[in-house]
Design a protein around this motif. Structure first.
Motif, PDB file in Angstrom:
ATOM      1  N   ASP A 280       0.846  -1.187   0.000  1.00  0.00           N
ATOM      2  CA  ASP A 280       0.000   0.000   0.000  1.00  0.00           C
ATOM      3  C   ASP A 280       0.885   1.242   0.000  1.00  0.00           C
ATOM      4  N   GLN A 281       0.283   2.431   0.065  1.00  0.00           N
ATOM      5  CA  GLN A 281       1.046   3.677   0.006  1.00  0.00           C
ATOM      6  C   GLN A 281       1.958   3.858   1.217  1.00  0.00           C
ATOM      7  N   LEU A 282       1.677   3.137   2.293  1.00  0.00           N
ATOM      8  CA  LEU A 282       2.501   3.239   3.495  1.00  0.00           C
ATOM      9  C   LEU A 282       3.585   2.182   3.534  1.00  0.00           C
ATOM     10  N   GLY A 283       3.703   1.388   2.463  1.00  0.00           N
ATOM     11  CA  GLY A 283       4.726   0.358   2.396  1.00  0.00           C
ATOM     12  C   GLY A 283       4.349  -0.943   3.078  1.00  0.00           C
ATOM     13  N   ASN A 284       3.067  -1.140   3.392  1.00  0.00           N
ATOM     14  CA  ASN A 284       2.613  -2.339   4.086  1.00  0.00           C
ATOM     15  C   ASN A 284       2.063  -3.384   3.122  1.00  0.00           C
ATOM     16  N   LYS A 285       2.079  -4.633   3.550  1.00  0.00           N
ATOM     17  CA  LYS A 285       1.472  -5.704   2.770  1.00  0.00           C
ATOM     18  C   LYS A 285      -0.045  -5.534   2.719  1.00  0.00           C
ATOM     19  N   ILE A 286      -0.678  -6.173   1.750  1.00  0.00           N
ATOM     20  CA  ILE A 286      -2.130  -6.082   1.594  1.00  0.00           C
ATOM     21  C   ILE A 286      -2.773  -7.240   2.339  1.00  0.00           C
ATOM     22  N   ILE A 287      -3.355  -6.945   3.490  1.00  0.00           N
ATOM     23  CA  ILE A 287      -3.933  -8.005   4.313  1.00  0.00           C
ATOM     24  C   ILE A 287      -5.445  -7.860   4.487  1.00  0.00           C
ATOM     25  N   ASP A 288      -5.998  -6.720   4.095  1.00  0.00           N
ATOM     26  CA  ASP A 288      -7.443  -6.517   4.203  1.00  0.00           C
ATOM     27  C   ASP A 288      -8.158  -7.470   3.245  1.00  0.00           C
ATOM     28  N   LYS A 289      -9.025  -8.319   3.764  1.00  0.00           N
ATOM     29  CA  LYS A 289      -9.689  -9.323   2.940  1.00  0.00           C
ATOM     30  C   LYS A 289     -10.592  -8.691   1.888  1.00  0.00           C
ATOM     31  N   ASN A 290     -11.209  -7.559   2.201  1.00  0.00           N
ATOM     32  CA  ASN A 290     -12.053  -6.885   1.213  1.00  0.00           C
ATOM     33  C   ASN A 290     -11.233  -6.369   0.034  1.00  0.00           C
ATOM     34  N   VAL A 291     -10.043  -5.826   0.334  1.00  0.00           N
ATOM     35  CA  VAL A 291      -9.171  -5.348  -0.732  1.00  0.00           C
ATOM     36  C   VAL A 291      -8.699  -6.514  -1.589  1.00  0.00           C
ATOM     37  N   ILE A 292      -8.314  -7.596  -0.941  1.00  0.00           N
ATOM     38  CA  ILE A 292      -7.865  -8.791  -1.667  1.00  0.00           C
ATOM     39  C   ILE A 292      -8.978  -9.302  -2.582  1.00  0.00           C
ATOM     40  N   HIS A 293     -10.196  -9.345  -2.056  1.00  0.00           N
ATOM     41  CA  HIS A 293     -11.327  -9.824  -2.856  1.00  0.00           C
ATOM     42  C   HIS A 293     -11.569  -8.896  -4.038  1.00  0.00           C
ATOM     43  N   TYR A 294     -11.468  -7.584  -3.815  1.00  0.00           N
ATOM     44  CA  TYR A 294     -11.691  -6.648  -4.909  1.00  0.00           C
ATOM     45  C   TYR A 294     -10.631  -6.790  -5.993  1.00  0.00           C
ATOM     46  N   ILE A 295      -9.371  -6.960  -5.590  1.00  0.00           N
ATOM     47  CA  ILE A 295      -8.301  -7.154  -6.566  1.00  0.00           C
ATOM     48  C   ILE A 295      -8.628  -8.345  -7.466  1.00  0.00           C
ATOM     49  N   GLN A 296      -9.035  -9.442  -6.861  1.00  0.00           N
ATOM     50  CA  GLN A 296      -9.348 -10.650  -7.629  1.00  0.00           C
ATOM     51  C   GLN A 296     -10.529 -10.415  -8.558  1.00  0.00           C
ATOM     52  N   GLN A 297     -11.582  -9.797  -8.035  1.00  0.00           N
ATOM     53  CA  GLN A 297     -12.781  -9.595  -8.831  1.00  0.00           C
ATOM     54  C   GLN A 297     -12.556  -8.603  -9.974  1.00  0.00           C
ATOM     55  N   SER A 298     -11.836  -7.526  -9.705  1.00  0.00           N
ATOM     56  CA  SER A 298     -11.652  -6.494 -10.725  1.00  0.00           C
ATOM     57  C   SER A 298     -10.763  -6.980 -11.865  1.00  0.00           C
ATOM     58  N   ILE A 299      -9.721  -7.738 -11.545  1.00  0.00           N
ATOM     59  CA  ILE A 299      -8.853  -8.258 -12.605  1.00  0.00           C
ATOM     60  C   ILE A 299      -9.610  -9.262 -13.463  1.00  0.00           C
TER      61      ILE A 299
END
Length: 479
Positions: A83-102
């Protein structure tokens, strides 16, 4: 001898392949401690790389490395993201959106279908205290204005003053300038009580004619301004990609090329080279530049719109420098065999990298949303000797938020006393101004973030989520 490779795929066969082998997106948080891996495995299609990168950058994710392979009929890619703060992506909603949008992008679905999810995730992902209000845009008829013209000090002020005079309220806008050219995408809705809506063709023609008069006032006969309205029907090109297209069509890339295979721009330390690997039938494009957010998106935009296919690519960064290597062919299957082709792609890539680079001061402005606000703000800039180099404006509930990159009328750093005068004038009509250096001049992706950095990121996110929600509904009204 040049080898040609056909890129044609029967649409029915392609659809069958999609059904048999649907796209797969794997999110891996175990392999690396400092980043998340996004692995995409899909049947190949022209534009799939851009759609994938677009889905990631729309969430303000930072891509530090990427390995791309799309040789043959299959597309396989690995992205290292934070993310913009240099952290890994652990939010399940964000992960789900990444999968769905791609997956949705690969199957050709309209982005509008995922807008509600996108808005909610953008809000949560940036820890914003409140979400963008959609009431203003959902309850009013909108049109969008696309403009390209010669850049000059006070141009945005003149355009916004005309729109205010014609009772066209700006609900979102973005402005880019590069190589003396300027491109605008401005969303407006009706602000009058005269019984005619902004979507009335006759009124749209009047607004368009008035704006052409303004931009033509200081033009020579050889210059090429363009003004057109589009209406909210159907699916539309991604906003930032559309800005690249507008500036490319306006030939903002035109400048002297000193070498047919490479060009070094000392101002921005961009080095682009093109070589042919004849035994493999590829042209090899190498790009070395300062690292910054959305660099990969901008480069892939240019390659896609120039009708080049990326077969293999490696993207990485070392410190403040980014390295991009692409093995490409033209969509017709051929390498870049002529000097003209090589010079054209070098110019276009350099322009795509430069367009988002901002100079001078960034002024983040927040104020109560009202008619004529943009005209008032930009008038204050102009009266205090500030010229807008880039701008992003949107609506956040009852507030209007805008990020303006400003310099003086000579193109130099803004005088601090003029900036202070601007702050005081804007505060008089209830606004607030946050001053910072240009956010894309730094090579940092956010690993050394402060509270101010996070505030800027939130403002940028608020703007883009609003602008994308509106712009996905626009298509051409007047050619």
């Amino acid at each position: 001898m040049d080898m040609g490779y056909s890129s044609y795929v029967n649409p029915e066969l392609e659809s069958l392949v999609d059904r048999i082998h649907p796209p797969r997106v794997c999110i891996d948080n175990d392999s690396y401690q400092d980043c998340t891996l996004v692995k995409v495995d899909s049947a190949n299609k022209h534009g799939i790389l851009l759609a994938t990168v677009q889905a990631l950058t729309d969430l303000d994710l930072v891509i530090s490395k990427s390995y791309i392979c799309s040789d043959g009929r299959w597309f396989m890619d690995v992205f290292h993201v934070t993310d913009q703060l240099g952290n890994k992506i652990i939010d399940k909603n964000v992960i789900h959106y990444i999968q769905q949008s791609i997956c949705a992008s690969r199957r050709g679905r309209t982005q509008v279908k995922t807008n509600s999810m996108f808005k909610e995730i953008k809000q949560n992902h940036t820890s914003s205290s409140s979400s963008l209000s959609s009431s203003s845009s959902s309850s009013m008829e909108h049109m969008t204005l696309e403009m390209t013209t010669t850049d000059r000090p006070g141009l945005l002020s003149e355009i916004s003053a005309v729109l205010a005079e014609l009772q066209c309220h700006v609900s979102a806008a973005v402005v880019w300038t590069h190589n003396t050219r300027a491109a605008f995408i401005i969303h407006v809705h009706d602000d009058s009580n005269h019984g005619t809506t902004i979507m009335d063709p006759h009124r749209a023609d009047r607004v368009q004619a008035k704006l052409l008069t303004v931009v033509n006032a200081r033009h020579s006969s050889s210059e090429r301004p363009s003004v057109r309205f589009t209406s909210p029907v159907g699916e539309q090109t991604h906003t930032e990609r559309r800005l690249h297209q507008l500036m490319m069509d306006d030939k903002d890339y035109q400048e002297a090329v000193t070498c047919s295979s490479s060009l070094h721009d000392k101002r921005y330390e961009i080095i682009v080279t093109v070589e042919n690997c004849r035994e493999k039938g590829y042209s090899v494009l190498n790009v070395t530049s300062p690292d910054r957010p959305k660099l990969l998106f901008d480069t892939v935009c240019a390659l896609t719109d120039l009708q080049y296919v990326v077969f293999h690519a490696t993207v990485c960064s070392k410190g403040s420098v980014a390295f991009q290597e692409y093995y490409i062919r033209n969509k017709d299957g051929h390498m870049l065999n002529t000097t003209i082709q090589r010079e054209a792609i070098i110019r276009s890539i350099i322009a795509a990298v430069e367009r988002r680079v901002s100079h001078g001061l960034r002024l983040d402005v927040r104020s109560r949303n009202r008619s004529g606000l943009l005209s008032d703000v930009t008038r204050v800039f102009r009266e205090n000797g500030l010229s807008v180099a880039r701008a992003e404006i949107g609506i956040h509930g009852e507030k209007a938020v805008g990020s303006f990159h400003v310099k003086d009328v000579g193109g130099h750093d803004a005088d601090p006393s003029n900036v202070e005068s601007v702050k005081k004038e804007i505060e008089k009509f209830g606004g607030a101004v946050l001053v910072s250096k240009g956010s894309y001049n730094s090579s940092s992706h956010g690993n050394n973030n402060t509270e101010e950095d996070h505030s800027r990121t939130s403002l940028r996110t608020l703007f883009w989520s609003q602008l994308e929600r509106i712009s996905n509904k626009f298509q051409s009204l007047n050619s």
